[in-house]
Design an enzyme around this catalytic site. Sequence first.
Site, PDB file in Angstrom:
ATOM      1  N   LYS A 180      19.512   8.373  78.404  1.00 57.16           N
ATOM      2  CA  LYS A 180      19.322   9.547  77.962  1.00 57.16           C
ATOM      3  C   LYS A 180      18.045  10.333  77.725  1.00 57.16           C
ATOM      4  O   LYS A 180      17.109  10.345  77.580  1.00 57.16           O
ATOM      5  CB  LYS A 180      19.773  10.177  76.179  1.00 57.16           C
ATOM      6  CG  LYS A 180      20.231  11.197  75.917  1.00 57.16           C
ATOM      7  CD  LYS A 180      19.967  11.858  74.547  1.00 57.16           C
ATOM      8  CE  LYS A 180      18.026  12.031  74.657  1.00 57.16           C
ATOM      9  NZ  LYS A 180      17.884  13.706  75.218  1.00 57.16           N
ATOM     10  N   GLU A 257       8.524   2.966  71.666  1.00 54.23           N
ATOM     11  CA  GLU A 257       6.915   2.619  71.959  1.00 54.23           C
ATOM     12  C   GLU A 257       6.896   3.988  71.640  1.00 54.23           C
ATOM     13  O   GLU A 257       7.079   6.049  72.289  1.00 54.23           O
ATOM     14  CB  GLU A 257       7.027   3.624  73.323  1.00 54.23           C
ATOM     15  CG  GLU A 257       7.160   1.807  74.126  1.00 54.23           C
ATOM     16  CD  GLU A 257       6.031   0.965  74.084  1.00 54.23           C
ATOM     17  OE1 GLU A 257       4.818   1.700  73.631  1.00 54.23           O
ATOM     18  OE2 GLU A 257       6.792  -0.031  74.212  1.00 54.23           O
ATOM     19  N   CYS A 291       0.790   9.453  75.829  1.00 52.85           N
ATOM     20  CA  CYS A 291       1.269   8.983  74.822  1.00 52.85           C
ATOM     21  C   CYS A 291      -0.342   8.435  74.794  1.00 52.85           C
ATOM     22  O   CYS A 291      -0.520   7.897  72.793  1.00 52.85           O
ATOM     23  CB  CYS A 291       2.636   7.898  74.250  1.00 52.85           C
ATOM     24  SG  CYS A 291       2.385   6.782  75.502  1.00 52.85           S
ATOM     25  N   GLU A 390      -1.382  13.861  66.000  1.00 52.35           N
ATOM     26  CA  GLU A 390      -0.925  13.365  67.993  1.00 52.35           C
ATOM     27  C   GLU A 390      -0.788  15.178  68.112  1.00 52.35           C
ATOM     28  O   GLU A 390       0.391  15.802  67.733  1.00 52.35           O
ATOM     29  CB  GLU A 390       0.265  13.348  68.319  1.00 52.35           C
ATOM     30  CG  GLU A 390       0.388  13.027  69.782  1.00 52.35           C
ATOM     31  CD  GLU A 390       1.419  11.544  70.396  1.00 52.35           C
ATOM     32  OE1 GLU A 390       2.507  11.557  69.324  1.00 52.35           O
ATOM     33  OE2 GLU A 390       1.022  10.891  71.173  1.00 52.35           O
TER      34      GLU A 390
HETATM   35  P1  ADP Z   1       9.098  15.615  71.213  1.00 55.33           P
HETATM   36  O1  ADP Z   1       9.058  16.146  69.718  1.00 55.33           O
HETATM   37  O2  ADP Z   1       8.044  15.046  71.925  1.00 55.33           O
HETATM   38  O3  ADP Z   1      10.399  16.241  72.260  1.00 55.33           O
HETATM   39  P2  ADP Z   1      11.094  13.282  70.628  1.00 55.33           P
HETATM   40  O4  ADP Z   1      10.877  11.489  69.953  1.00 55.33           O
HETATM   41  O5  ADP Z   1      11.861  14.406  69.834  1.00 55.33           O
HETATM   42  O6  ADP Z   1       9.813  14.042  71.486  1.00 55.33           O
HETATM   43  O7  ADP Z   1      12.052  13.498  71.898  1.00 55.33           O
HETATM   44  C1  ADP Z   1      11.721  12.122  72.255  1.00 55.33           C
HETATM   45  C2  ADP Z   1      13.372  11.700  72.730  1.00 55.33           C
HETATM   46  O8  ADP Z   1      13.993  11.507  72.117  1.00 55.33           O
HETATM   47  C3  ADP Z   1      14.220  12.538  74.032  1.00 55.33           C
HETATM   48  O9  ADP Z   1      15.274  12.532  74.544  1.00 55.33           O
HETATM   49  C4  ADP Z   1      15.091  13.195  72.591  1.00 55.33           C
HETATM   50  O10 ADP Z   1      16.190  14.321  72.820  1.00 55.33           O
HETATM   51  C5  ADP Z   1      15.125  12.110  71.927  1.00 55.33           C
HETATM   52  N1  ADP Z   1      15.599  12.394  70.016  1.00 55.33           N
HETATM   53  C6  ADP Z   1      15.456  13.604  69.850  1.00 55.33           C
HETATM   54  N2  ADP Z   1      15.232  13.490  68.317  1.00 55.33           N
HETATM   55  C7  ADP Z   1      16.747  11.975  68.412  1.00 55.33           C
HETATM   56  C8  ADP Z   1      17.217  11.736  67.164  1.00 55.33           C
HETATM   57  N3  ADP Z   1      17.412  11.939  66.216  1.00 55.33           N
HETATM   58  N4  ADP Z   1      17.879  10.219  67.393  1.00 55.33           N
HETATM   59  C9  ADP Z   1      18.205   9.780  68.489  1.00 55.33           C
HETATM   60  N5  ADP Z   1      17.018  10.200  70.219  1.00 55.33           N
HETATM   61  C10 ADP Z   1      16.326  11.932  69.563  1.00 55.33           C
END
Ligand code: ADP
Length: 494
Positions: A180, A257, A291, A390
Amino acid sequence: MEMPTTTTRALPLYIGGRFVEGQDPGQDVFNPATGEVIARAARATPDEARAAVAAAREAFDRGPWATATAAQRGRVLLEVAQALRARAPELARLETENMGKPIAEAELDVADAASVFEYYGGLATKLTGDVNPVPDDALSLTLKEPVGVCGQIIPWNYPLLMAAWKVAPALCAGCAVVLKPAEATPVTALELARVLDGIADLPRGVVNVVTGDGPVVGAALAASPDVDKVAFTGSTATGRAILRAAADSNLKKVTLELGGKSPNIFFADAGWEAAVEGAVFGVFVNQGEVCSAGSRVLVERSIHGRFVEAMVEKARQIRLGDPLDPATRMGPLVTAAHRERVLGHVERARRDGARLVLGGGAPRGLAPGYFVEPTIFDGVDPGARLAQEEVFGPVVAVIPFDGEEEAVRIANATPYGLAAAVWTRDINRAFRVVKRVRAGVVWVNHMQPTYVEAPWGGVKQSGLGRELGRYGVEGYLELKQVHVNLSEKPIGWY
Ligand code: ADP
């Protein structure tokens, strides 16, 4: 299915070896340098996420991939590496158009992504188990087997490279995956799907790519009882949600990570020019959307004033602008919303009393791109928000220190522990600091080089498990202990 260039059309989902249109009309994908819409990405529904998991499940449970020989799997990965290299210029351009990073960096990313497939292609035939010296007339074996179906959730800062970090070791191990990509940056993950689709010996359904919202698609993968492992790169908050979902569903294996607030530590005896450039590069490469960004520059007080001046001087030379221009060294941030978040951090740091010595806003003349100037705050309190949270953008907090003891104490005083760097010509001091800094990666007299041959990952709230290197594949393998009795005698207990 015939696929015209991704920049002009709706991006499909890739499920069970077929490119399919999503049910939902999807969401716009932007070029952050211009604000233009370059594509529409499918926003997968929970049903579509389930279909992708089912395709991976079927491919893993019944397909020939998990039982292919290591040599067969290795060859497939090497073919992927070659196919990526053959399309490198186009992939780099797509990455830059979708994510905003300078083309010179995107080219390195594509080359690195190919190297990751190559490395794990080579490693496939070198994975071995053990023979355990048990005190009996028996042969005790440890076998390594693929963990199964893997949900792989990746961020937007290195869209293709993060896909490679995830997919390559999983395939090396014999797993099937559902990848994803992040909402904002789906383009090159789908190009990777096209590359994989073109590899005849990779069975359908072994790799699936579903775009869409994290809290829907990502969360569905993390909560699915049919997913055996979830591998995630992203924010600590989301990592926590994923770990919780894993615990509440089927206790799937999890590697994470996560975020960082990495200290980049400069002692007075450091080689001056390399150190100044290391301080600037450490935080401003990839717009600071890294990161492991060296977002806290710790400087020994005796050189502090001079060092900050030199950093400012160097950072002024960073060429911002059209990321497709090979001379550009800093592009726009990934989305308008992210730029707002980054500028919010800048505003709070000002209010908290940090001294702004460079940047702090949007550069003139580059609107409507989502640019932010390289920004340096000096005299930041180690406990201040800017030194603890961050930012994930081109903003650095400079913190003066007195002596090694204080440097280590400040370096360790955040919840994170991804990376650190120490600059000094005193080898004993370098190693003392290396040993005392709590981080998964420590550079001496450098910051940021990352190699597929070496492990990557964080301690504390920066993550769980390791990627890359020999270690990176272990997270996709389960151990099976096999005991072969070589004696025909009954146990003789009764
Ligand atoms: P950012 O805030 O920088 O977008 P995230 O950690 O939210 O960082 O995003 C990293 C990845 O995690 C993206 O692919 C995002 O779609 C996905 N993501 C965001 N929220 C969730 C969740 N609740 N469960 C699983 N994946 C998620």
